[in-house]
Write a protein that holds these residues in place. Sequence first.
Motif, mmCIF file in Angstrom:
data_model
loop_
_atom_site.group_PDB
_atom_site.id
_atom_site.type_symbol
_atom_site.label_atom_id
_atom_site.label_comp_id
_atom_site.label_asym_id
_atom_site.label_seq_id
_atom_site.Cartn_x
_atom_site.Cartn_y
_atom_site.Cartn_z
ATOM 1 N N ALA A 263 47.702 11.306 84.477
ATOM 2 C CA ALA A 263 47.145 11.646 85.830
ATOM 3 C C ALA A 263 48.065 11.216 86.636
ATOM 4 O O ALA A 263 48.181 11.844 87.839
ATOM 5 C CB ALA A 263 45.736 10.891 85.884
ATOM 6 N N ALA A 264 48.628 10.077 86.380
ATOM 7 C CA ALA A 264 49.683 9.567 87.618
ATOM 8 C C ALA A 264 50.929 10.496 87.599
ATOM 9 O O ALA A 264 51.469 10.764 88.734
ATOM 10 C CB ALA A 264 50.097 8.101 87.220
ATOM 11 N N ILE A 265 51.430 10.970 86.390
ATOM 12 C CA ILE A 265 52.616 11.845 86.385
ATOM 13 C C ILE A 265 52.454 13.007 87.087
ATOM 14 O O ILE A 265 53.121 13.609 87.658
ATOM 15 C CB ILE A 265 53.017 12.205 84.977
ATOM 16 C CG1 ILE A 265 53.574 10.799 84.407
ATOM 17 C CG2 ILE A 265 53.871 13.098 84.988
ATOM 18 C CD1 ILE A 265 53.782 10.816 82.845
ATOM 19 N N SER A 266 50.944 13.555 86.836
ATOM 20 C CA SER A 266 50.455 14.738 87.483
ATOM 21 C C SER A 266 50.327 14.774 88.917
ATOM 22 O O SER A 266 50.974 15.777 89.710
ATOM 23 C CB SER A 266 49.078 15.226 87.117
ATOM 24 O OG SER A 266 48.649 16.333 87.744
ATOM 25 N N LEU A 267 50.106 13.492 89.583
ATOM 26 C CA LEU A 267 49.991 13.188 91.056
ATOM 27 C C LEU A 267 51.182 13.388 91.463
ATOM 28 O O LEU A 267 51.381 14.008 92.571
ATOM 29 C CB LEU A 267 49.076 12.127 91.326
ATOM 30 C CG LEU A 267 48.915 11.687 92.669
ATOM 31 C CD1 LEU A 267 48.373 12.673 93.441
ATOM 32 C CD2 LEU A 267 47.977 10.400 92.841
ATOM 33 N N ALA B 148 42.338 17.158 83.010
ATOM 34 C CA ALA B 148 42.534 17.924 84.072
ATOM 35 C C ALA B 148 44.047 18.069 84.880
ATOM 36 O O ALA B 148 44.673 16.884 84.620
ATOM 37 C CB ALA B 148 41.669 17.380 84.993
ATOM 38 N N ASP B 149 44.420 18.730 85.617
ATOM 39 C CA ASP B 149 45.518 18.498 86.372
ATOM 40 C C ASP B 149 45.210 17.950 87.726
ATOM 41 O O ASP B 149 44.771 18.479 88.708
ATOM 42 C CB ASP B 149 46.129 20.039 86.785
ATOM 43 C CG ASP B 149 47.336 19.923 87.342
ATOM 44 O OD1 ASP B 149 47.670 18.840 88.069
ATOM 45 O OD2 ASP B 149 47.793 21.158 87.501
ATOM 46 N N TRP B 150 45.243 16.576 87.537
ATOM 47 C CA TRP B 150 44.514 15.590 88.347
ATOM 48 C C TRP B 150 45.553 15.686 89.901
ATOM 49 O O TRP B 150 44.849 15.633 90.902
ATOM 50 C CB TRP B 150 44.711 14.191 87.727
ATOM 51 C CG TRP B 150 43.503 14.031 86.849
ATOM 52 C CD1 TRP B 150 43.977 13.841 85.586
ATOM 53 C CD2 TRP B 150 42.152 13.781 87.038
ATOM 54 N NE1 TRP B 150 42.702 13.734 84.784
ATOM 55 C CE2 TRP B 150 41.568 13.927 85.954
ATOM 56 C CE3 TRP B 150 41.465 13.749 88.436
ATOM 57 C CZ2 TRP B 150 40.144 13.224 85.682
ATOM 58 C CZ3 TRP B 150 40.068 13.551 88.321
ATOM 59 C CH2 TRP B 150 39.348 13.277 86.858
ATOM 60 N N GLY B 151 46.715 15.963 90.003
ATOM 61 C CA GLY B 151 47.620 16.169 91.003
ATOM 62 C C GLY B 151 47.027 17.340 91.672
ATOM 63 O O GLY B 151 46.770 17.248 92.677
ATOM 64 N N ALA B 152 46.718 18.507 91.094
ATOM 65 C CA ALA B 152 46.253 19.772 91.711
ATOM 66 C C ALA B 152 44.703 19.611 92.449
ATOM 67 O O ALA B 152 44.420 19.770 93.331
ATOM 68 C CB ALA B 152 46.041 20.810 90.842
ATOM 69 N N LEU B 153 44.023 18.511 91.676
ATOM 70 C CA LEU B 153 42.535 18.421 92.063
ATOM 71 C C LEU B 153 42.748 17.492 93.342
ATOM 72 O O LEU B 153 41.868 17.553 94.316
ATOM 73 C CB LEU B 153 42.072 17.520 91.043
ATOM 74 C CG LEU B 153 41.260 18.425 89.932
ATOM 75 C CD1 LEU B 153 40.655 17.454 88.745
ATOM 76 C CD2 LEU B 153 40.322 19.581 90.170
ATOM 77 N N ALA B 154 43.704 16.604 93.327
ATOM 78 C CA ALA B 154 43.961 15.556 94.421
ATOM 79 C C ALA B 154 44.310 16.527 95.728
ATOM 80 O O ALA B 154 43.736 16.006 96.922
ATOM 81 C CB ALA B 154 44.962 14.594 94.228
ATOM 82 N N MET B 155 45.343 17.381 95.535
ATOM 83 C CA MET B 155 45.498 17.931 96.771
ATOM 84 C C MET B 155 44.659 18.890 97.379
ATOM 85 O O MET B 155 44.582 19.153 98.392
ATOM 86 C CB MET B 155 46.992 18.877 96.233
ATOM 87 C CG MET B 155 48.142 18.131 95.702
ATOM 88 S SD MET B 155 48.454 16.454 96.657
ATOM 89 C CE MET B 155 49.178 17.158 98.313
ATOM 90 N N GLN B 156 43.714 19.638 96.513
ATOM 91 C CA GLN B 156 42.670 20.359 96.813
ATOM 92 C C GLN B 156 41.620 19.472 97.434
ATOM 93 O O GLN B 156 41.082 19.872 98.625
ATOM 94 C CB GLN B 156 42.135 21.102 95.619
ATOM 95 C CG GLN B 156 40.618 21.840 96.089
ATOM 96 C CD GLN B 156 40.126 22.638 94.775
ATOM 97 O OE1 GLN B 156 40.698 22.408 93.712
ATOM 98 N NE2 GLN B 156 39.064 23.014 94.920
ATOM 99 N N ALA B 157 41.413 18.217 97.034
ATOM 100 C CA ALA B 157 40.320 17.598 97.746
ATOM 101 C C ALA B 157 40.717 16.980 99.146
ATOM 102 O O ALA B 157 39.990 16.984 100.071
ATOM 103 C CB ALA B 157 40.250 16.162 96.670
ATOM 104 N N LEU B 158 42.142 16.786 99.099
ATOM 105 C CA LEU B 158 42.900 16.259 100.485
ATOM 106 C C LEU B 158 42.465 17.425 101.418
ATOM 107 O O LEU B 158 41.911 17.119 102.705
ATOM 108 C CB LEU B 158 44.246 15.928 100.370
ATOM 109 C CG LEU B 158 44.710 14.748 99.930
ATOM 110 C CD1 LEU B 158 46.023 14.558 100.041
ATOM 111 C CD2 LEU B 158 44.204 13.496 100.769
ATOM 112 N N ASP B 159 42.679 18.645 100.981
ATOM 113 C CA ASP B 159 42.685 19.808 101.804
ATOM 114 C C ASP B 159 41.130 20.025 102.306
ATOM 115 O O ASP B 159 40.757 20.583 103.586
ATOM 116 C CB ASP B 159 43.086 21.182 101.219
ATOM 117 C CG ASP B 159 44.635 21.171 101.246
ATOM 118 O OD1 ASP B 159 45.393 20.318 101.857
ATOM 119 O OD2 ASP B 159 45.200 21.818 100.329
#
Length: 237
Positions: free
Chosen positions: A33-37, A208-219
């Motif tokens: 998850a850290a790498i993905s983010l 999950a692609d946690w990086g993609a989920l994080a960016m979506q959540a920010l938006d």
Amino acid sequence: MVNPSTTASLSPKAPVCVFCASSLGTSPIYAAAAISLGRSLALSSTPLIYGGGSKGLMGLVASSALENGGQVHGIIPKAFLVATNGEKGEGASSQEEEIGKGKTVNLEGHKSKVTVVGGMHERKTLMSKLSTGGFITLPGGFGTFEEVMEMTTWSQLGIHATPKPIVVLSVGGFFAPLKEQCERAVKAGFIAEKNLSFLKFVDGPDDADWGALAMQALDEWVWDAEAGYRGLDWETS
């Protein structure tokens, strides 16, 4: 490795701070998850603000962002920097001098901009000031819990003049108890329900692609305009 030039055409976004552990934890899903983010922050041209460490999830987020052409700015207390360079602080003073000049330094293999501060509260204050794009939280321990809760409190009290997104990535259900505790505090009358809007908990499968989920959540993050306290003068008080 992604060619850094792939990010060159994107306009830089507001910097985002990541709170997370300086250890890896017991499951590989945390490291993934850290790498993905880190990768997602870099590929979206979102500068990373973080605690300046090179180990654990903290180090993985930073190295992943750098490997994908991202901008990284670490904020580290002087005590940690001295510890990094040995018990007597050998080499610390010269490194601090370079950092003080605003130069990029190599801190345990990580080439990034590093700012040395005097203590933990100064660290959080600067991280908050620089992170105009908000905060993302990965699993961690006492320090991570304290950081995400303090940033939430600062939004509630209006210390953040305008609340900033606070995204909590519940990798492997890690933050499910915290979410439940916040909801319990609402039922018990200690947190106004509208104030839960400051935090956005994100769930997903282990892979999950946690990086993609994080960016979506920010938006998608939206706070209740009636939440928190406004009108407190924190500049003069």
